[in-house]
Scaffold this active site. Structure first.
Site, PDB file in Angstrom:
ATOM      1  N   CYS A  89       0.850  -1.146  -0.049  1.00 30.70           N
ATOM      2  CA  CYS A  89       0.025   0.104  -0.005  1.00 30.70           C
ATOM      3  C   CYS A  89       0.893   1.130   0.078  1.00 30.70           C
ATOM      4  O   CYS A  89       1.386   1.664  -0.811  1.00 30.70           O
ATOM      5  CB  CYS A  89      -0.859  -0.094   1.061  1.00 30.70           C
ATOM      6  N   HIS A 179      -3.692  -5.243   1.059  1.00 32.33           N
ATOM      7  CA  HIS A 179      -3.335  -5.719   2.189  1.00 32.33           C
ATOM      8  C   HIS A 179      -3.008  -7.103   2.294  1.00 32.33           C
ATOM      9  O   HIS A 179      -4.101  -7.728   2.696  1.00 32.33           O
ATOM     10  CB  HIS A 179      -3.877  -5.092   3.588  1.00 32.33           C
ATOM     11  N   GLU A 181      -1.918  -9.077   4.531  1.00 28.91           N
ATOM     12  CA  GLU A 181      -1.719  -9.437   5.720  1.00 28.91           C
ATOM     13  C   GLU A 181      -3.028  -9.825   6.558  1.00 28.91           C
ATOM     14  O   GLU A 181      -3.244 -10.390   7.667  1.00 28.91           O
ATOM     15  CB  GLU A 181      -0.974  -8.459   6.952  1.00 28.91           C
ATOM     16  N   GLY A 235      -1.461 -14.336  35.698  1.00 28.66           N
ATOM     17  CA  GLY A 235      -1.794 -14.663  34.397  1.00 28.66           C
ATOM     18  C   GLY A 235      -0.627 -15.343  33.644  1.00 28.66           C
ATOM     19  O   GLY A 235       0.225 -15.801  34.267  1.00 28.66           O
ATOM     20  N   SER A 238       3.210 -13.383  32.848  1.00 27.46           N
ATOM     21  CA  SER A 238       4.025 -13.391  33.936  1.00 27.46           C
ATOM     22  C   SER A 238       4.522 -14.792  34.400  1.00 27.46           C
ATOM     23  O   SER A 238       5.553 -15.056  34.660  1.00 27.46           O
ATOM     24  CB  SER A 238       3.586 -12.736  35.397  1.00 27.46           C
ATOM     25  N   SER A 239       3.449 -15.645  34.402  1.00 24.83           N
ATOM     26  CA  SER A 239       4.040 -17.210  34.750  1.00 24.83           C
ATOM     27  C   SER A 239       4.952 -17.915  33.871  1.00 24.83           C
ATOM     28  O   SER A 239       6.305 -18.332  34.250  1.00 24.83           O
ATOM     29  CB  SER A 239       2.612 -18.085  34.870  1.00 24.83           C
TER      30      SER A 239
END
Length: 520
Positions: A89, A179, A181, A235, A238-239
């Site tokens: 584009c 586009h 994508e 969550g 972070s785990s």
């Protein structure tokens, strides 16, 4: 900030950011082919690209006109690097404009195109190998190419776009006006794969195993013998960071689980049991609920909530870190989508993320963000590759600000409790129905709206709870989940019957865009 990134010997395709709402999807699609890809500023120089040594470059779309005074440009030496370049584009128009072609407002050459259009291929091209001569693509442009640069030739057009695909194979330069994508370009993935594999020569061998090995090496190089603090939110992100860091630096990692009073039902005990018990992470649990809730009292603006929580979260860390010796780094579970949605120099901020824009300038730590090049589905794949159990990896995403952004308006204990209890019922019933893997994310929201109801023989004036359930691949776009009516009915009945101060349930049937996943 200490940047944890990918090592230099990995094949990569760089996407230059010109401000398109879809540019992050370009990188995401390329990764699906086993090729690492990430966004870089359009201001990057040819020399900087030489140092990165990509096998391909994509110029993204963007909202500007290439002939405007404020147009985003490109270092012209990039065209001389000999690296395959695909302009999408605005990117195609930029190639045309900089190399001697002509770009004008679309009214002077065909019409503007917004939405699906039929691409007609006029010549064979490696870029379109294996795709039909006529195919549906997504157009979104107000300008058009009327003259192509010397050495280029027409590959495809549409009824309203005289140059929808062009190429100069001698210089490995390709341009497409549509586009690829987005899913509305039916063969878009094939086109991007042709560029990555056939034209750029990608091996397609990028995997989570690669990521683990290289990130562990990079973390060890960055941290050395120093210590790291990680904030556990309960969550997935972070785990996964905790397990990855433990593999990299072992007992140099101390995890702090801050209970800010905004957690889901029984979340604190579950976090300690899963990560402290199963994985043996060294976790300090801090009850800071009063501290957070006092600061949030009477705060209604969602951005202020996020900033307050982000600031206070780090101040709690400062307090805890002062009790420890030699802590230099703060680790976070920031994802690529967090960084993108928090805005770049070319794109507007959608919302500030707790892990991105909510940190105080006087923070005492250097930041480590091992996941900041990954999308959510890649984080789950990383968790599996690290040997984490599925009940952790497939745990529902949970924002850093917690239930604060699932309570509309001012936060009260009563509102928080309605969300905790209703959310627990929702998760239980989704799991019972066997939908927990089909629905990407689901949660409840206290809308802050009260309505009149009748329960028993009495009038009620209680809260309306909204159910949000979406399907998605990477969190950048999403559709509302079409849950079976019988499941929704059971969820609604249980919430109204079992949760105090709730008398009405509504279902959010908005996709992303135009809405975001969270309500705040």
């Amino acid at each position: 900030m200490t940047e944890i990134s990918i090592l230099n010997d990995v094949q990569k395709i760089i996407v230059l950011d010109y401000g398109s709402q879809y540019n992050q999807l370009i990188a995401r699609r390329i990764r699906e082919f086993g090729v690492f890809s990430e966004l870089k500023s359009h201001k990057i120089t040819a020399q900087e690209l030489r140092e990165i040594n990509p096998i391909g470059i994509v110029l993204s779309g963007g909202p500007n006109s290439v002939y405007a005074d404020n147009a985003f440009g490109i270092d012209p030496e990039i065209f001389e690097l000999g690296i395959p370049i695909l302009g999408i584009c605005y990117g195609m128009q930029l190639i045309t404009h900089k190399l001697g072609g002509k770009v004008v407002p679309a009214g002077q050459a065909g019409n503007r195109e917004y939405g699906q259009s039929t691409l007609h291929l006029r010549e064979t091209s490696k870029l379109f190998s294996g795709t039909p001569q006529e195919q549906l693509v997504l157009m979104s442009h107000g300008d058009a190419v009327t003259e192509i640069p010397e050495g280029f030739h027409l590959v495809g057009d549409s009824n309203d776009c005289p140059y929808a695909a062009i190429e100069n194979t001698e210089k490995n330069l390709y341009g497409i006006q549509f586009h690829p994508e987005v899913r509305h370009s039916v063969y878009g993935n094939d086109i991007l794969k042709n560029f990555a594999i056939s034209i750029c020569g990608a091996r397609g061998d990028w995997s989570m195993d690669n990521f683990i090995d290289m990130e562990i090496a990079k973390i060890r190089e960055t941290v050395g013998d120093r210590k790291v603090l990680l904030g556990l939110s309960g969550g997935v992100d972070s785990s996964v960071v905790g397990v990855l860091l433990q593999k990299a630096i072992g007992d140099q990692l101390t995890c702090i689980f801050v209970d800010h009073g905004l957690l889901r039902k029984d979340e604190g005990d579950q976090v300690m049991g899963m990560l402290g018990g199963k994985f043996g992470l060294n976790i300090i649990r801090v009850d800071a609920s009063k501290r957070f809730l006092d600061l949030l009292a009477d705060v209604e603006d969602p951005e202020k909530k996020r900033k307050i929580i982000g600031n206070e979260f780090v101040y709690v860390f400062d307090d805890e870190a002062s009790k420890l010796k030699g802590v230099d780094f703060l680790a976070q579970g920031t994802l690529y989508t967090d960084i993108i949605e928090s805005g770049t120099e070319t794109a507007q901020t959608i919302k500030s993320h707790h892990n991105v824009g909510g940190l105080p300038e006087d923070m005492q730590f250097e930041l480590i963000e091992p996941l900041n090049t990954l999308f959510k589905d890649e984080v789950r794949a990383l968790g599996i590759a690290l040997g984490m159990p599925e009940e952790i990896v497939w745990r529902q995403p949970f924002p850093g600000p917690g239930l604060a952004i699932r309570v509309m308006g001012a936060i009260t204990e009563e509102k928080l409790e309605t969300v905790r209890e209703s959310d627990a019922i929702l998760r239980e019933e989704i799991a019972k129905a066997g939908l927990d893997r089909d629905v990407w994310q689901y949660f409840t929201v206290n809308t802050g709206v009260r309505s009149v109801g009748v329960m028993g023989d009495g009038r009620t004036y209680d809260y309306t709870i909204a159910i949000r359930a979406i399907t998605s691949i990477d969190g950048m776009t999403a559709d509302f989940a079409q849950l079976p009516w019988d499941v929704l009915k059971k969820i609604s009945t249980r919430i109204v019957n079992e949760v105090d101060h709730v008398n009405r349930i509504v279902y959010d049937i908005t996709s992303k865009p135009p809405a975001t996943v969270e309500w705040e």
